[in-house]
Design a protein around this motif. Structure first.
Motif, short mmCIF file in Angstrom:
data_model
loop_
_atom_site.label_atom_id
_atom_site.label_comp_id
_atom_site.label_asym_id
_atom_site.label_seq_id
_atom_site.Cartn_x
_atom_site.Cartn_y
_atom_site.Cartn_z
N GLY A 41 0.87 -1.23 0.11
CA GLY A 41 0.10 -0.22 0.07
C GLY A 41 0.97 1.09 -0.17
O GLY A 41 0.26 2.27 -0.07
N ASP A 297 -3.94 -6.48 -5.62
CA ASP A 297 -4.03 -5.00 -5.43
C ASP A 297 -5.45 -4.66 -5.27
O ASP A 297 -5.72 -3.62 -5.95
N PRO A 299 -7.50 -2.77 -2.76
CA PRO A 299 -7.17 -1.95 -1.46
C PRO A 299 -8.08 -1.68 -0.44
O PRO A 299 -7.77 -1.21 0.82
N ASP A 300 -9.36 -2.46 -0.70
CA ASP A 300 -10.53 -2.27 0.50
C ASP A 300 -10.73 -3.49 1.40
O ASP A 300 -11.76 -3.87 1.73
N ARG A 325 -5.05 -1.26 2.34
CA ARG A 325 -4.07 -0.69 1.42
C ARG A 325 -4.60 0.61 1.24
O ARG A 325 -3.81 1.72 0.74
N ASP A 326 -5.86 0.90 1.34
CA ASP A 326 -6.35 2.25 0.86
C ASP A 326 -6.27 3.20 2.08
O ASP A 326 -6.60 4.40 2.14
N TYR A 559 -12.15 -1.09 -7.98
CA TYR A 559 -11.36 -0.24 -7.63
C TYR A 559 -10.16 0.12 -8.80
O TYR A 559 -9.64 1.09 -8.75
N ALA A 563 -10.63 4.32 -6.98
CA ALA A 563 -10.49 3.82 -5.74
C ALA A 563 -11.31 4.41 -4.51
O ALA A 563 -12.00 5.57 -5.04
#
Length: 609
Positions: A41, A297, A299-300, A325-326, A559, A563
């Protein structure tokens, strides 16, 4: 060619680089090599994607997971970047088309697996084109001392001889000093600049609790944190065996959690469907072995849970790093028990490696046990393993609910004395933790009566603690190296360090079993996909529904459209024109051209309602 700042703004929609990104990118753009250690991230991908668009030619990206290449390439194409991949999932005509695009200079990035890059035909192909740079992702896989060794990575060191003028960048989200050194040596990056970012992930709350009916504990955790029900969010659960994966997934499904198993024993099509749902839908929980997750990958991911003890701190950090990761609050939860320690020790003893390898694996496990049993801040302990020092975080279980410690010397002597007497006075007999606890509690059962263990001097001398407390004592004695599992049956033996405790020359401080606590970020409240509230939160949800529909139609992960952070910025800024839209972080020219009018319409309709 555009410079890196123009690429960052127009393609990726950002105005500023983060952390060391600017220096790393300048190093590669100028033709230098780089070794990059940066947390999940932290923005590693930009470190080679931006130079790929600045330098002449095509960047070759070595990626270990074929299953994810299509999504990685799809995300770049959403940005207007010409990207492709070469792997075994393609038909011959598809691979031929990619090869033609590479040779004609039409590609900016080409993704390949290390196995394919080792093939002479692939190397001949690359030798006929113009290579901008070579990026080696998940570079820790080259290290035999790391947690995810891949033999095919060893051949990547030859790239330095094949293309000595092409800059190379090796990237990983986790590496100890030893692994870092081995990456440098095996990939022949001795002249590279090294960039080591902080491994701290402050948005992740770390929590570890004693294992007791772990399936129920996991369910309670998911429900208490608001990861279930109407606001179900994405999570990953890691288990050591395929059988455990199947059982836990079934249990969660039976209790209303949308859970799916993922392991190597499942049909390839089943695994692919599971991965696609995980990437494209909200509220999906994947229960998996450790093979799942590398390179993803998404992010959430709001939580990562472990129901078995990881083999090393590096593996644990890599796996928990797939949450948040977000940058939004997320939880890394684990339940571990005495049986986990015994099992891991047994696996080390049974491994094919030589004595040096088994000792190295034992040290990795010792560090993992130290993290589990620490009475101080877990984040401090975790980062110290990677050679970094921070202040206590205030966002882990030991900070939120500091465990009490007690002088466990006498209790430890009772356990160790029982082990010693069984070995010396009862003809070398050795037993596991359960039998030792039965002796200490003075229990009467068939095995104790059969072997006359009720005549031991330690029989019944441990009634001040209950069985669970004794399990904790034994678990901590193993973690401190004062007891050691031995053989296939998990029997316990003394160590060289035991003598000092038995002789009264060493004090043993133990931690009390910690109570279960909720993270400060949730406080038991329902979690949502954003921290926005009121009108901004409502607009965010409207934008999220629009994004879901667009992603479904395109058969792409949500995403890759926008994002969550970009949706949050849209909900707060509420742009009214395409020019204003381009000022929002995460929106470059290609996405503004593709989605701009639709996004502005969603915002206008919401404001008019």
């Amino acid at each position: 060619m555009p410079d890196q700042y123009e690429v960052l703004r127009k393609v990726f929609g950002y105005t500023d680089f983060r952390g060391d990104q600017e220096q790393i990118i300048r190093q590669v753009v100028d033709g230098g090599d780089a070794v990059v250690l940066m947390p999940t991230g932290g923005g590693k991908s930009l470190c080679y994607q931006v130079p790929a668009l600045v330098r002449e030619g095509c960047a070759i990206v070595v990626s270990p997971l074929i299953a994810l290449m299509a999504d990685q390439v799809g995300a770049l194409r959403q940005l207007g970047v010409s990207a492709a991949y070469l792997n075994s999932t393609q038909l011959p005509e598809e691979r031929a088309e990619v090869e033609r695009a590479f040779l004609s200079g039409q590609l900016d990035l080409l993704y390949v697996a290390p196995e394919r890059l080792s093939q002479p035909a692939t190397r001949q192909l690359l030798g006929r084109g113009t290579i901008a740079l070579i990026a080696i992702d998940e570079a820790h896989c080259v290290s035999q001392w790391g947690h995810d060794f891949r033999p095919d990575y060893l051949a990547l060191g030859e790239l330095a001889e094949l293309w000595p003028q092409v800059p190379r960048i090796a990237l990983t989200a986790t590496a100890t000093e030893r692994t870092h050194t081995e990456i440098t040596e095996r990939l022949h990056l001795e002249n590279a600049r090294h960039f080591v970012a902080s491994f701290d992930r402050p948005n992740i709350s770390y929590r570890i609790e004693p294992k007791d009916r772990v399936q129920q504990q996991l369910l309670e955790f998911i429900r208490a944190e608001g990861f279930a029900g109407d606001t179900a969010l994405t999570g990953i659960v890691y288990a050591l065996s395929r059988n455990s994966v199947e059982k836990i997934a079934q249990f969660l499904c039976a209790n209303g959690i949308d859970a799916m198993p993922y392991h190597a024993g499942l049909d390839a099509q089943v695994r692919e469907r599971t991965l696609r749902r995980f990437l494209r839908e909200d509220g999906v929980v994947v229960v998996a072995t450790i093979a799942f997750g590398m390179g993803i990958d998404k992010p959430d991911v709001r939580f990562v849970a472990h129901v078995d003890l990881p083999k090393s701190v590096e593996g644990y950090y890599q796996e928990t790093g797939r949450a948040g990761r977000d940058g939004l609050p997320s939880v890394a939860w684990m339940a571990y028990g005495l049986a986990d320690v015994v099992q891991q020790r047994r696996l080390i003893d049974m491994s094919d490696g030589d004595q040096a390898h088994r000792m190295a694996q034992g040290r990795l496990l010792d560090a993992m046990l130290a993290l589990c049993e620490t009475a101080t801040c877990r984040r401090v302990q975790l980062l110290r393993y990677f050679g970094q020092e921070i202040e206590p975080c205030g966002n882990c279980d030991t900070c939120l609910n500091p465990p009490a410690t007690w002088d466990g010397t006498v209790a430890s002597q009772k356990v160790l004395s029982t082990v010693w007497r069984l070995d010396r006075e009862w003809n070398g007999q050795r037993y596991g933790a359960g039998h030792l606890i039965d002796i200490l509690l003075g229990r009467s059962n068939q095995r104790i009566e059969q072997f006359g263990h009720d005549r031991l001097s330690t029989y019944g001398i441990g009634t001040e603690l209950d069985a669970n407390a004794w399990k904790g004592v034994i678990r901590q004695l193993i973690a401190q190296g004062l007891l050691a599992p031995h053989g296939d049956y998990g029997v316990l033996t003394l160590t060289e360090a035991s003598a000092a405790v038995l002789g009264g020359r060493q004090t043993v401080i133990l931690r009390e079993e910690a109570k279960r606590v909720r993270s400060r970020s949730s406080s038991g409240a329902k979690r949502t996909a954003t921290e926005l509230s009121g009108e901004d939160g409502a607009l965010f949800e409207a934008l999220r529904r629009w994004r879901a529909a667009v992603a479904k139609e395109a058969d792409a992960p949500a995403y890759t459209v926008f994002a969550n952070k970009t949706l949050e910025a849209l909900a707060q800024v509420r742009p009214g024109s395409l020019d204003e839209l381009l000022t929002v972080s995460g929106i470059g020219q290609a996405k503004a051209d593709k989605y701009g009018e639709a996004v502005l319409a969603v915002i206008a309709d919401f404001d008019a309602a």
